[in-house]
Design a protein around this motif. Sequence first.
Motif, PDB file in Angstrom:
ATOM      1  N   LEU A 248       7.739   1.913 -13.089  1.00  0.00           N
ATOM      2  CA  LEU A 248       7.163   1.224 -11.927  1.00  0.00           C
ATOM      3  C   LEU A 248       5.637   1.168 -11.982  1.00  0.00           C
ATOM      4  O   LEU A 248       4.993   0.362 -11.311  1.00  0.00           O
ATOM      5  CB  LEU A 248       7.590   1.912 -10.626  1.00  0.00           C
ATOM      6  N   LEU A 249       5.056   2.062 -12.785  1.00  0.00           N
ATOM      7  CA  LEU A 249       3.589   2.096 -12.874  1.00  0.00           C
ATOM      8  C   LEU A 249       3.118   0.942 -13.763  1.00  0.00           C
ATOM      9  O   LEU A 249       3.598   0.780 -14.881  1.00  0.00           O
ATOM     10  CB  LEU A 249       3.131   3.437 -13.467  1.00  0.00           C
ATOM     11  N   SER A 250       2.186   0.175 -13.249  1.00  0.00           N
ATOM     12  CA  SER A 250       1.650  -0.914 -14.078  1.00  0.00           C
ATOM     13  C   SER A 250       0.159  -1.021 -13.846  1.00  0.00           C
ATOM     14  O   SER A 250      -0.427  -0.247 -13.083  1.00  0.00           O
ATOM     15  CB  SER A 250       2.353  -2.228 -13.757  1.00  0.00           C
ATOM     16  N   TRP A 251      -0.455  -1.979 -14.506  1.00  0.00           N
ATOM     17  CA  TRP A 251      -1.889  -2.210 -14.307  1.00  0.00           C
ATOM     18  C   TRP A 251      -2.171  -3.671 -14.552  1.00  0.00           C
ATOM     19  O   TRP A 251      -1.424  -4.361 -15.228  1.00  0.00           O
ATOM     20  CB  TRP A 251      -2.730  -1.335 -15.249  1.00  0.00           C
ATOM     21  N   GLN A 252      -3.256  -4.103 -13.976  1.00  0.00           N
ATOM     22  CA  GLN A 252      -3.727  -5.467 -14.171  1.00  0.00           C
ATOM     23  C   GLN A 252      -5.036  -5.379 -14.920  1.00  0.00           C
ATOM     24  O   GLN A 252      -5.957  -4.701 -14.483  1.00  0.00           O
ATOM     25  CB  GLN A 252      -3.937  -6.160 -12.816  1.00  0.00           C
ATOM     26  N   ARG A 253      -5.100  -6.061 -16.063  1.00  0.00           N
ATOM     27  CA  ARG A 253      -6.315  -6.016 -16.856  1.00  0.00           C
ATOM     28  C   ARG A 253      -7.050  -7.339 -16.774  1.00  0.00           C
ATOM     29  O   ARG A 253      -6.457  -8.400 -16.871  1.00  0.00           O
ATOM     30  CB  ARG A 253      -5.966  -5.733 -18.326  1.00  0.00           C
TER      31      ARG A 253
ATOM     32  N   GLU B  65       0.832  -1.214   0.000  1.00  0.00           N
ATOM     33  CA  GLU B  65       0.000   0.000   0.000  1.00  0.00           C
ATOM     34  C   GLU B  65       0.866   1.263   0.000  1.00  0.00           C
ATOM     35  O   GLU B  65       0.591   2.229  -0.696  1.00  0.00           O
ATOM     36  CB  GLU B  65      -0.929   0.002   1.219  1.00  0.00           C
ATOM     37  N   LYS B  66       1.923   1.223   0.807  1.00  0.00           N
ATOM     38  CA  LYS B  66       2.795   2.385   0.945  1.00  0.00           C
ATOM     39  C   LYS B  66       3.486   2.695  -0.389  1.00  0.00           C
ATOM     40  O   LYS B  66       3.548   3.847  -0.829  1.00  0.00           O
ATOM     41  CB  LYS B  66       3.833   2.087   2.032  1.00  0.00           C
ATOM     42  N   GLN B  67       3.987   1.657  -1.022  1.00  0.00           N
ATOM     43  CA  GLN B  67       4.706   1.879  -2.279  1.00  0.00           C
ATOM     44  C   GLN B  67       3.772   2.325  -3.399  1.00  0.00           C
ATOM     45  O   GLN B  67       4.143   3.149  -4.235  1.00  0.00           O
ATOM     46  CB  GLN B  67       5.471   0.617  -2.672  1.00  0.00           C
ATOM     47  N   ILE B  68       2.565   1.787  -3.417  1.00  0.00           N
ATOM     48  CA  ILE B  68       1.617   2.192  -4.454  1.00  0.00           C
ATOM     49  C   ILE B  68       1.204   3.652  -4.233  1.00  0.00           C
ATOM     50  O   ILE B  68       1.159   4.446  -5.175  1.00  0.00           O
ATOM     51  CB  ILE B  68       0.387   1.255  -4.459  1.00  0.00           C
ATOM     52  N   HIS B  69       0.949   4.000  -2.985  1.00  0.00           N
ATOM     53  CA  HIS B  69       0.569   5.381  -2.661  1.00  0.00           C
ATOM     54  C   HIS B  69       1.677   6.347  -3.112  1.00  0.00           C
ATOM     55  O   HIS B  69       1.412   7.363  -3.747  1.00  0.00           O
ATOM     56  CB  HIS B  69       0.307   5.474  -1.160  1.00  0.00           C
TER      57      HIS B  69
ATOM     58  N   LEU C 118      -9.684  -2.649 -15.420  1.00  0.00           N
ATOM     59  CA  LEU C 118      -8.244  -2.423 -15.293  1.00  0.00           C
ATOM     60  C   LEU C 118      -7.980  -1.802 -13.930  1.00  0.00           C
ATOM     61  O   LEU C 118      -8.702  -0.896 -13.507  1.00  0.00           O
ATOM     62  CB  LEU C 118      -7.790  -1.499 -16.422  1.00  0.00           C
ATOM     63  N   ARG C 119      -6.969  -2.328 -13.233  1.00  0.00           N
ATOM     64  CA  ARG C 119      -6.610  -1.761 -11.932  1.00  0.00           C
ATOM     65  C   ARG C 119      -5.173  -1.268 -12.004  1.00  0.00           C
ATOM     66  O   ARG C 119      -4.276  -2.006 -12.400  1.00  0.00           O
ATOM     67  CB  ARG C 119      -6.739  -2.830 -10.846  1.00  0.00           C
ATOM     68  N   PHE C 120      -4.963  -0.010 -11.600  1.00  0.00           N
ATOM     69  CA  PHE C 120      -3.604   0.520 -11.576  1.00  0.00           C
ATOM     70  C   PHE C 120      -2.858  -0.025 -10.372  1.00  0.00           C
ATOM     71  O   PHE C 120      -3.451  -0.281  -9.323  1.00  0.00           O
ATOM     72  CB  PHE C 120      -3.627   2.054 -11.502  1.00  0.00           C
ATOM     73  N   GLY C 121      -1.566  -0.163 -10.536  1.00  0.00           N
ATOM     74  CA  GLY C 121      -0.781  -0.661  -9.418  1.00  0.00           C
ATOM     75  C   GLY C 121       0.699  -0.447  -9.645  1.00  0.00           C
ATOM     76  O   GLY C 121       1.116   0.336 -10.503  1.00  0.00           O
ATOM     77  N   HIS C 122       1.463  -1.188  -8.868  1.00  0.00           N
ATOM     78  CA  HIS C 122       2.914  -1.082  -8.869  1.00  0.00           C
ATOM     79  C   HIS C 122       3.471  -2.325  -9.569  1.00  0.00           C
ATOM     80  O   HIS C 122       2.989  -3.438  -9.305  1.00  0.00           O
ATOM     81  CB  HIS C 122       3.384  -1.033  -7.413  1.00  0.00           C
TER      82      HIS C 122
END
Length: 258
Positions: free
Chosen positions: A159-164, A96-100, A169-173
């Motif tokens: 570092l920015l990625s997403w899961q489709r 959570e910390k790294q994504i934030h 689609l969800r943004f994430g790390h």
Amino acid sequence: MVASVLAFDFDGTLHDPAGTPSVPTEFFETLLRMRRERGLVWGINTGRSLAQMVELFDESRFPMLPDWVVAREREIYFCGSGRRWQPLDAWNHSCEKQIHGLFKHARALLKAMRQRVEEATGAQWIAVEGEPAGILARTDEEMEWIVGELQLIASAEPLLSWQRNSIYLRFGHRDFQKGSSLSEVARQYALDADACFAIGDSHNDLAMLDKRHARMVACPGNALADVKHHVAAIGGYQARAVHGNGVIEALQHFFPAN
Ligand SMILES: [Mg+2]
């Protein structure tokens, strides 16, 4: 002793909403047999939240709970005593910390993505507590186009990625997805990718259908063409049967009965 860690995607892989039952009884029988013959733990690796999964375990009449769940493609929970779900705090908090921090750092880039999506498509940009959570497209084709655009804009922030998953689609790390989460689960049992099996049907499963995280990878017969090609390319197993029956077929392939 735990010898293997088995990871199952839920929707479209283990679970078929049109099936009766939605998860085949034989799946649980296979797991019980395997558990007797060799030590194993198993879990659901899903884009859904833990709360949703807890309801679905009831609805789908799971006769036993999994040993662990990876929820929202990155949060790890273990099934403790009294069927209580225990978060793996160190991992979940760090995630959570790294994504934030990443979302903060990539604010301008995410703004550009939002503008592009909103001006060019009818897709919905979803934000939770001020952070970009994801995108909901109207069709698979629209999401296909959006992903192409995001790739162009995102090249500045590796570092920015997403899961489709189809129209979601969800943004994430980059470092927190189904694959890295599976490796962390295995690490908790002092195991590595050699001991891991993973099966999934969609784009968000590609991260765990990866030899760095699971030596044994598979997809059910109903998997997306992209996923089938990927599994074939890395020497994984493509089941002929669909959904839960495809899962059983893949388990029989990698873990033949003694
Ligand atoms: Mg799926």
